[in-house]
Write a protein that holds these residues in place. Structure first.
Motif, PDB file in Angstrom:
ATOM      1  N   ALA A 197      -7.384  -2.559   6.572  1.00  0.00           N
ATOM      2  CA  ALA A 197      -8.318  -2.986   5.517  1.00  0.00           C
ATOM      3  C   ALA A 197      -7.815  -4.300   4.924  1.00  0.00           C
ATOM      4  O   ALA A 197      -6.612  -4.562   4.901  1.00  0.00           O
ATOM      5  N   CYS A 202      -7.485   5.304   1.721  1.00  0.00           N
ATOM      6  CA  CYS A 202      -7.543   4.291   0.668  1.00  0.00           C
ATOM      7  C   CYS A 202      -8.244   3.026   1.181  1.00  0.00           C
ATOM      8  O   CYS A 202      -8.482   2.874   2.366  1.00  0.00           O
ATOM      9  N   ARG A 203      -8.508   2.116   0.265  1.00  0.00           N
ATOM     10  CA  ARG A 203      -9.159   0.858   0.624  1.00  0.00           C
ATOM     11  C   ARG A 203      -8.164  -0.281   0.809  1.00  0.00           C
ATOM     12  O   ARG A 203      -8.555  -1.386   1.144  1.00  0.00           O
ATOM     13  N   CYS A 204      -6.869   0.003   0.586  1.00  0.00           N
ATOM     14  CA  CYS A 204      -5.902  -1.094   0.662  1.00  0.00           C
ATOM     15  C   CYS A 204      -5.055  -1.082   1.927  1.00  0.00           C
ATOM     16  O   CYS A 204      -4.517  -2.121   2.306  1.00  0.00           O
ATOM     17  N   ARG A 205      -4.946   0.034   2.589  1.00  0.00           N
ATOM     18  CA  ARG A 205      -4.061   0.131   3.746  1.00  0.00           C
ATOM     19  C   ARG A 205      -4.564  -0.739   4.894  1.00  0.00           C
ATOM     20  O   ARG A 205      -5.704  -0.654   5.313  1.00  0.00           O
ATOM     21  N   GLU A 216      -7.863  -5.432   1.771  1.00  0.00           N
ATOM     22  CA  GLU A 216      -7.616  -5.501   0.329  1.00  0.00           C
ATOM     23  C   GLU A 216      -6.251  -6.069  -0.060  1.00  0.00           C
ATOM     24  O   GLU A 216      -6.155  -6.878  -0.981  1.00  0.00           O
ATOM     25  N   CYS A 252       0.868  -1.184   0.000  1.00  0.00           N
ATOM     26  CA  CYS A 252       0.000   0.000   0.000  1.00  0.00           C
ATOM     27  C   CYS A 252       0.899   1.226   0.000  1.00  0.00           C
ATOM     28  O   CYS A 252       1.656   1.431   0.951  1.00  0.00           O
TER      29      CYS A 252
END
Length: 184
Positions: free
Chosen positions: A106, A100-103, A108, A92
């Protein structure tokens, strides 16, 4: 988990800083990379057992402008020189403020690593050193094991579903007993 209880473990994913290598904040210098104790042996053992391995790491230094992609790539290349090749890397590049949606925490990055490996989350485990690591594992549906360091908060250790004293103990938790015999 016994093999008959569900899908068997096919991959072990790791946090990078504080888990596989010593945590040097915002490190862009490959010369400062130092493996954590037991990291080489644990990875050798997993690869011997046919496990895929991967690294899933927040690298907020990119989003904060403190690191370049080239520096992160050079550090990651040094990690592989010292510890061997990984089947997958997921990073990330965002700062915590980016939303964000990846950190991590999360899910992702872990979910993406599983998709790239062609496995279900039930076939993976994630080993990390802080609360956001085990939270991300739980959110992604993978088994999470915490290996605390002196920087890990006591509340994070208490909240973790599984805690191991070191990397070797973490892998002992993950591998069924027959897989642990006669392994380097």
């Amino acid at each position: 988990m016994e093999p008959s209880d569900g899908p068997s473990l096919r991959a072990v994913l790791f946090d990078r800083d504080g888990t596989l290598i010593r945590d040097v904040p915002y490190n862009g210098d490959p010369g400062r990379v130092r493996p954590m104790p037991q990291a080489r042996a644990v990875l050798k053992r997993l690869r011997f057992c046919g496990m895929a391995t991967g690294v899933v790491s927040n690298q907020s230094g990119l989003g904060r402008g403190l690191l370049t992609y080239e520096q992160v790539g050079a550090v990651n290349a040094r990690v592989e020189q010292l510890l061997g090749p990984f089947n997958v890397w997921e990073i990330c590049p965002h700062s915590p403020e980016d939303g964000c949606r990846c950190r991590k925490p999360a899910p992702e990055l872990i979910s993406r690593a599983c998709r790239r490996l062609g496995i279900s989350p039930a076939e993976a485990a994630y080993v990390g050193d802080i609360g956001s690591d085990v939270e991300a594992a739980r959110a992604a549906g993978v088994r999470g094991v915490m290996v605390p360091t002196p920087l890990t908060l006591p509340a994070e250790v208490e909240a973790a579903p599984e805690v191991a004293a070191d990397l070797r103990s973490a892998i002992d938790l993950l591998l069924p007993a027959p897989s642990r015999r006669n392994i380097p």
